[in-house]
Design a protein around this motif. Structure first.
Motif, PDB file in Angstrom:
ATOM      1  N   ILE A   1      43.631  41.644  29.268  1.00 38.31           N
ATOM      2  CA  ILE A   1      43.883  40.695  30.358  1.00 38.31           C
ATOM      3  C   ILE A   1      45.191  41.023  31.073  1.00 38.31           C
ATOM      4  O   ILE A   1      45.271  41.016  32.304  1.00 38.31           O
ATOM      5  N   ALA A   2      46.233  41.337  30.309  1.00 41.79           N
ATOM      6  CA  ALA A   2      47.563  41.510  30.889  1.00 41.79           C
ATOM      7  C   ALA A   2      47.662  42.759  31.758  1.00 41.79           C
ATOM      8  O   ALA A   2      48.344  42.741  32.788  1.00 41.79           O
ATOM      9  N   ILE A   3      47.003  43.842  31.373  1.00 38.64           N
ATOM     10  CA  ILE A   3      47.149  45.102  32.117  1.00 38.64           C
ATOM     11  C   ILE A   3      46.635  44.984  33.551  1.00 38.64           C
ATOM     12  O   ILE A   3      47.368  45.281  34.509  1.00 38.64           O
ATOM     13  N   PRO A   4      45.392  44.552  33.801  1.00 40.48           N
ATOM     14  CA  PRO A   4      44.954  44.433  35.204  1.00 40.48           C
ATOM     15  C   PRO A   4      45.707  43.351  35.975  1.00 40.48           C
ATOM     16  O   PRO A   4      45.932  43.501  37.185  1.00 40.48           O
ATOM     17  N   VAL A   5      46.100  42.273  35.300  1.00 42.05           N
ATOM     18  CA  VAL A   5      46.859  41.231  35.998  1.00 42.05           C
ATOM     19  C   VAL A   5      48.213  41.768  36.440  1.00 42.05           C
ATOM     20  O   VAL A   5      48.678  41.493  37.558  1.00 42.05           O
ATOM     21  N   ASN A   6      48.851  42.559  35.589  1.00 41.28           N
ATOM     22  CA  ASN A   6      50.139  43.147  35.948  1.00 41.28           C
ATOM     23  C   ASN A   6      49.992  44.132  37.103  1.00 41.28           C
ATOM     24  O   ASN A   6      50.838  44.181  38.010  1.00 41.28           O
ATOM     25  N   LEU A   7      48.925  44.919  37.090  1.00 44.55           N
ATOM     26  CA  LEU A   7      48.669  45.838  38.201  1.00 44.55           C
ATOM     27  C   LEU A   7      48.440  45.067  39.502  1.00 44.55           C
ATOM     28  O   LEU A   7      48.952  45.451  40.564  1.00 44.55           O
ATOM     29  N   GLY A   8      47.666  43.987  39.426  1.00 43.86           N
ATOM     30  CA  GLY A   8      47.440  43.174  40.617  1.00 43.86           C
ATOM     31  C   GLY A   8      48.720  42.547  41.139  1.00 43.86           C
ATOM     32  O   GLY A   8      48.951  42.497  42.348  1.00 43.86           O
ATOM     33  N   TYR A   9      49.568  42.088  40.233  1.00 46.28           N
ATOM     34  CA  TYR A   9      50.840  41.493  40.640  1.00 46.28           C
ATOM     35  C   TYR A   9      51.696  42.507  41.397  1.00 46.28           C
ATOM     36  O   TYR A   9      52.240  42.203  42.466  1.00 46.28           O
ATOM     37  N   ASN A  10      51.825  43.708  40.853  1.00 46.32           N
ATOM     38  CA  ASN A  10      52.639  44.735  41.514  1.00 46.32           C
ATOM     39  C   ASN A  10      52.044  45.137  42.861  1.00 46.32           C
ATOM     40  O   ASN A  10      52.779  45.402  43.827  1.00 46.32           O
ATOM     41  N   PHE A  11      50.726  45.177  42.943  1.00 45.30           N
ATOM     42  CA  PHE A  11      50.088  45.507  44.217  1.00 45.30           C
ATOM     43  C   PHE A  11      50.389  44.441  45.266  1.00 45.30           C
ATOM     44  O   PHE A  11      50.718  44.752  46.421  1.00 45.30           O
TER      45      PHE A  11
END
Length: 263
Positions: free
Chosen positions: A177-187
């Motif tokens: 869960i955390a990995i794609p959410v973190n990528l989305g946040y940075n994007f």
């Protein structure tokens, strides 16, 4: 068809083996998914017509068609259009206070930036909390596994391996869960930075227009912008703070203050 059924069964089995913490992790994933979809749509709409609106307003203002530029800006969504609209409406008045245009576009920019950043706190929180929730589930699972070993009275490798496998499910889920959410946040942060540049371009365009119109004599800038807030209110001096001030005036005597008081 049978393979699909087995896959669904395995997912449900893994979910059930993960324990109660899996429900919280699934809830976090659903919230993050909703925020990501909404934020992606919002930022796409905000940036969609930015280049067009900047070029079109520039062309209209160069021709002196301020009213047409206002209509174009009002009909276009996005932070750059909002800044252009705020500045153009004040320029159309023909007379503004010094600093009034800068204050207007700065206020609108702050409001628009707050709108663009809405939801990022939720994504950052989920990206940080989901792995911790997974670790918590793992620790709880390990405690239960060692409790089962203690009750069995014998170290069975199968029992130990099964308990550890179940305990690690929540950690894996939290990381997934955390990995794609973190990528989305940075994007989204990078997209907001691009929109901030667009807002700065709109602000500079308004200031250049105000300067050109002032030089041409079609815009009058008078006085100094008066700051708003408690700091702009007059402060009493030390004398007035310690001594009462006559409501009639500083030269009034006692007869003026109390005339008729004894009647």
């Amino acid at each position: 068809m049978e393979e699909s059924t087995d896959f669904q069964y395995n997912l449900m089995s893994l979910f059930a083996d993960g324990g109660m913490m899996m429900y919280a992790l699934v809830l976090c994933s659903l919230i993050a998914l909703g925020v990501i979809i909404a934020k992606a749509w919002t930022l796409w709409v905000a940036h969609r017509d930015t280049d067009r609106i900047l070029a079109e307003v520039q062309e209209l203002t160069e021709k002196g068609r301020i009213d047409d530029a206002i209509r174009v800006a009002a009909g276009t969504p996005g932070p750059a259009a909002a800044i252009l609209l705020a500045g153009l409406r004040r320029i159309r008045q023909g007379e503004v206070r010094a600093g009034e245009i800068e204050q207007a576009v700065s206020t609108i920019g702050t409001i628009e930036l707050g709108f663009l950043e809405r939801g990022l706190v939720i994504l950052a929180t989920i990206a940080n909390v989901a792995p911790l929730m997974g670790f918590l589930g793992t620790v709880a699972g390990m405690i239960l596994a060692f409790g089962s070993i203690e009750l069995a009275g014998d170290v069975n490798p199968t029992l130990v391996a099964g308990g550890i496998k179940v305990a690690l499910l929540t950690t894996a889920t939290g990381l997934l869960i955390a990995i794609p959410v973190n990528l989305g946040y940075n994007f989204f942060v990078s997209r907001i930075d691009k929109l901030i540049i667009d807002m700065e371009q709109g602000t500079q365009q308004i200031l250049n227009l105000a300067w050109d119109m002032e030089q041409a004599g079609t815009l009058v800038i008078t006085g100094v912008a008066v700051p708003r807030g408690p700091s702009s209110m007059p402060r009493p001096d030390a004398t007035s703070a310690s001594e009462p001030v006559s409501p009639i005036g500083p030269d009034a005597d006692d007869s003026q203050l109390y005339d008729g008081a004894g009647d």
